[in-house]
Write a protein that holds these residues in place. Structure first.
Motif, PDB file in Angstrom:
ATOM      1  N   TRP A  73       0.778  -1.228   0.000  1.00  0.00           N
ATOM      2  CA  TRP A  73       0.000   0.000   0.000  1.00  0.00           C
ATOM      3  C   TRP A  73       0.814   1.286   0.000  1.00  0.00           C
ATOM      4  CZ3 TRP A  73      -4.846   0.053  -1.363  1.00  0.00           C
ATOM      5  CH2 TRP A  73      -5.605  -1.107  -1.220  1.00  0.00           C
ATOM      6  N   LEU A  74       2.018   1.288   0.555  1.00  0.00           N
ATOM      7  CA  LEU A  74       2.763   2.550   0.634  1.00  0.00           C
ATOM      8  C   LEU A  74       3.037   3.176  -0.739  1.00  0.00           C
ATOM      9  CD1 LEU A  74       5.270   2.093   3.593  1.00  0.00           C
ATOM     10  CD2 LEU A  74       3.321   3.657   3.440  1.00  0.00           C
ATOM     11  N   PRO A  75       3.399   2.403  -1.763  1.00  0.00           N
ATOM     12  CA  PRO A  75       3.610   3.054  -3.072  1.00  0.00           C
ATOM     13  C   PRO A  75       2.363   3.734  -3.610  1.00  0.00           C
ATOM     14  CG  PRO A  75       4.584   0.847  -3.036  1.00  0.00           C
ATOM     15  CD  PRO A  75       3.749   0.966  -1.795  1.00  0.00           C
ATOM     16  N   ARG A  76       1.182   3.246  -3.240  1.00  0.00           N
ATOM     17  CA  ARG A  76      -0.060   3.862  -3.703  1.00  0.00           C
ATOM     18  C   ARG A  76      -0.447   5.081  -2.863  1.00  0.00           C
ATOM     19  NH1 ARG A  76      -4.072  -1.356  -4.431  1.00  0.00           N
ATOM     20  NH2 ARG A  76      -2.432  -2.920  -4.251  1.00  0.00           N
ATOM     21  N   SER A 137      -9.085  11.369   3.099  1.00  0.00           N
ATOM     22  CA  SER A 137      -9.599  11.644   1.753  1.00  0.00           C
ATOM     23  C   SER A 137      -9.208  10.585   0.736  1.00  0.00           C
ATOM     24  CB  SER A 137      -9.094  13.017   1.287  1.00  0.00           C
ATOM     25  OG  SER A 137      -7.699  12.993   1.023  1.00  0.00           O
ATOM     26  N   VAL A 138      -8.364   9.640   1.122  1.00  0.00           N
ATOM     27  CA  VAL A 138      -7.933   8.584   0.203  1.00  0.00           C
ATOM     28  C   VAL A 138      -9.135   7.732  -0.185  1.00  0.00           C
ATOM     29  CG1 VAL A 138      -6.549   6.471   0.021  1.00  0.00           C
ATOM     30  CG2 VAL A 138      -5.557   8.532   1.048  1.00  0.00           C
ATOM     31  N   THR A 139      -9.207   7.395  -1.461  1.00  0.00           N
ATOM     32  CA  THR A 139     -10.330   6.581  -1.957  1.00  0.00           C
ATOM     33  C   THR A 139      -9.854   5.316  -2.655  1.00  0.00           C
ATOM     34  OG1 THR A 139     -10.380   7.880  -4.004  1.00  0.00           O
ATOM     35  CG2 THR A 139     -11.845   8.578  -2.209  1.00  0.00           C
ATOM     36  N   LEU A 140      -8.646   4.861  -2.348  1.00  0.00           N
ATOM     37  CA  LEU A 140      -8.131   3.656  -2.984  1.00  0.00           C
ATOM     38  C   LEU A 140      -9.035   2.469  -2.669  1.00  0.00           C
ATOM     39  CD1 LEU A 140      -4.326   4.084  -2.200  1.00  0.00           C
ATOM     40  CD2 LEU A 140      -5.447   4.393  -4.413  1.00  0.00           C
ATOM     41  N   PRO A 141      -9.417   1.688  -3.671  1.00  0.00           N
ATOM     42  CA  PRO A 141     -10.321   0.555  -3.426  1.00  0.00           C
ATOM     43  C   PRO A 141      -9.582  -0.631  -2.800  1.00  0.00           C
ATOM     44  CG  PRO A 141      -9.686   0.633  -5.732  1.00  0.00           C
ATOM     45  CD  PRO A 141      -9.089   1.858  -5.104  1.00  0.00           C
ATOM     46  N   GLY A 142     -10.363  -1.519  -2.220  1.00  0.00           N
ATOM     47  CA  GLY A 142      -9.800  -2.755  -1.671  1.00  0.00           C
ATOM     48  C   GLY A 142      -9.037  -2.570  -0.388  1.00  0.00           C
ATOM     49  N   ALA A 143      -9.337  -1.520   0.362  1.00  0.00           N
ATOM     50  CA  ALA A 143      -8.568  -1.202   1.560  1.00  0.00           C
ATOM     51  C   ALA A 143      -8.721  -2.281   2.633  1.00  0.00           C
ATOM     52  CB  ALA A 143      -9.021   0.131   2.126  1.00  0.00           C
TER      53      ALA A 143
END
Length: 300
Positions: A73-76, A137-143
Motif C-alpha cells: 500500500w505505501l507506493p499507492r 480523503s484517500v479513496t483507494l479501493p480494496g482497503a
C-alpha cells in the motif's frame, strides 16, 4: 529516538545476521556500513545501511504481516499524502534462518517530537491535521481493515482488565477510579455511523519525524493502516500535543464531540494497556503511556 529495553520472546536479530541477509539478497549493498539504530519500537529491529538506507526486520510474526501490508500500500499512498512516508528500495525474503520478510527503505531524516513539549506545537498540530485529513480523503479501493478501526466497545474487556491490573501497582500513581469514569462515559458516546475512512492508526511520537524547526516531515510505520473509525487517528491530541495545540488540531479537522470522545478513549485505552505491559521492559512506551493518562485526566 531513544533506546528501549525489549520484552522477551522477540526473534534475536544482530549485526551479523543482518549483514548476511543483505549480502545474500542485495550483494551491491554488502560492503556498506551497517549499524543498529536505537528505537523505542517493539515490533521491528532497525539498522542504518550506508548513508541513505535503513533495514527493517520484524521481531515477531505480526510484524511480518505489517511488512507485507506496507509493501502493497505505501507506493499507492505516497503520492496522496503531504509528508514523506517510507519508500521500499528492496524486498528481503526469509533466509539465513530468519523466518520472515524484511525490507530496505530509503532513509528519512528527522527526530521524534517530544511528548507534551514539541518545538512548535501549534504548527505541528496543523501539520498533523493536514496528514490525517489527507489520509481520510484517500479513496483507494480494496482497503484493509485498520488494526484499531473497529467499535470502541471491542476494547472494553481489555481496558477494564488493564485498569484492574493498575490498581495492583500503587507505585504508578494512576487514579484508576478517574480513568474508569472517563472510559465509562466514552462507551455511552455515539459510535461512528459514516463510511470507514483511511487511517494510519498508530500515530505515536515514535512514528513521526520533525525537522529542526519542529515541523512534520515524515510519518513512518504504517503496519496498522487501513480503514475504520476516524477517531483512531486522533491519538496525537493526547500522546503528543499540549492543550492549546490540541485544540488547534481538533479545529483544523473539524472533529465533533462524539468522535473526540471516542478518540480520547481509544488513546487512553492504549495507554492503560501499555503501561503495565511495558513498565519494566520498554521505558519509552511506558513513559508515553503515563503522559497520555495525565493528558486525558487533565482534559477530563
Amino acid at each position: 529516538m531513544t533506546t528501549a529495553q525489549t520484552r522477551p520472546g522477540l526473534y534475536p536479530v544482530d549485526d551479523d545476521l543482518v549483514r548476511r541477509l543483505v549480502a545474500g539478497r542485495f550483494p551491491r549493498w554488502a560492503e556498506l556500513p551497517l549499524e543498529r539504530f536505537p528505537s523505542g519500537g517493539t515490533v521491528n529491529a532497525v539498522f542504518r545501511l550506508g548513508e541513505g538506507m535503513v533495514v527493517r526486520l520484524p521481531l515477531l510474526a505480526g510484524g511480518a504481516e505489517d511488512m507485507s501490508l506496507e509493501r502493497e500500500w505505501l507506493p499507492r499512498l505516497a503520492p496522496l499524502l503531504p509528508t514523506a512516508v517510507p519508500e521500499v528500495l528492496g524486498a528481503g525474503e526469509p533466509a539465513e534462518g530468519y523466518p520472515w520478510r524484511w525490507s530496505v527503505y530509503r532513509w528519512l531524516a528527522g527526530e521524534n517530537p517530544r511528548a507534551g513539549a514539541p518545538a512548535e506545537p501549534a504548527l505541528l498540530a496543523e501539520d498533523l491535521a493536514d496528514f490525517v485529513a489527507a489520509m481520510r480523503s484517500v479513496t483507494l479501493p480494496g482497503a484493509p481493515q485498520a488494526y484499531r478501526g473497529g467499535p470502541l466497545a471491542a476494547l472494553d474487556a481489555s481496558t477494564r482488565a488493564a485498569i484492574a491490573e493498575l490498581r495492583g501497582i500503587p507505585g504508578e500513581g494512576v487514579d484508576c477510579d478517574a480513568v474508569a469514569a472517563v472510559w465509562e462515559e466514552a462507551l455511552g458516546a455515539p459510535g461512528w455511523d459514516g463510511p470507514p475512512v483511511w487511517l494510519h492508526a498508530d500515530l505515536m511520537p515514535g512514528n513521526l519525524l520533525v525537522d529542526a524547526n519542529g515541523r512534520l516531515t515524515s510519518v513512518i510505520d504504517f503496519g496498522c493502516m487501513g480503514v475504520g473509525d476516524p477517531a483512531c487517528d486522533l491519538f496525537p491530541a493526547w500522546n503528543l500535543l499540549p492543550a492549546g495545540a490540541r485544540e488547534v488540531f481538533r479545529e483544523a479537522l473539524g472533529v465533533d464531540d462524539a468522535t473526540w470522545t471516542r478518540g480520547r478513549a481509544r488513546t487512553l485505552s492504549q495507554a492503560l494497556i501499555a503501561l503495565p505491559y511495558y513498565r519494566t521492559t520498554n521505558p519509552t512506551m511506558a513513559d508515553t503511556a503515563r503522559h497520555v493518562i495525565r493528558a486525558v485526566l487533565g482534559e477530563a
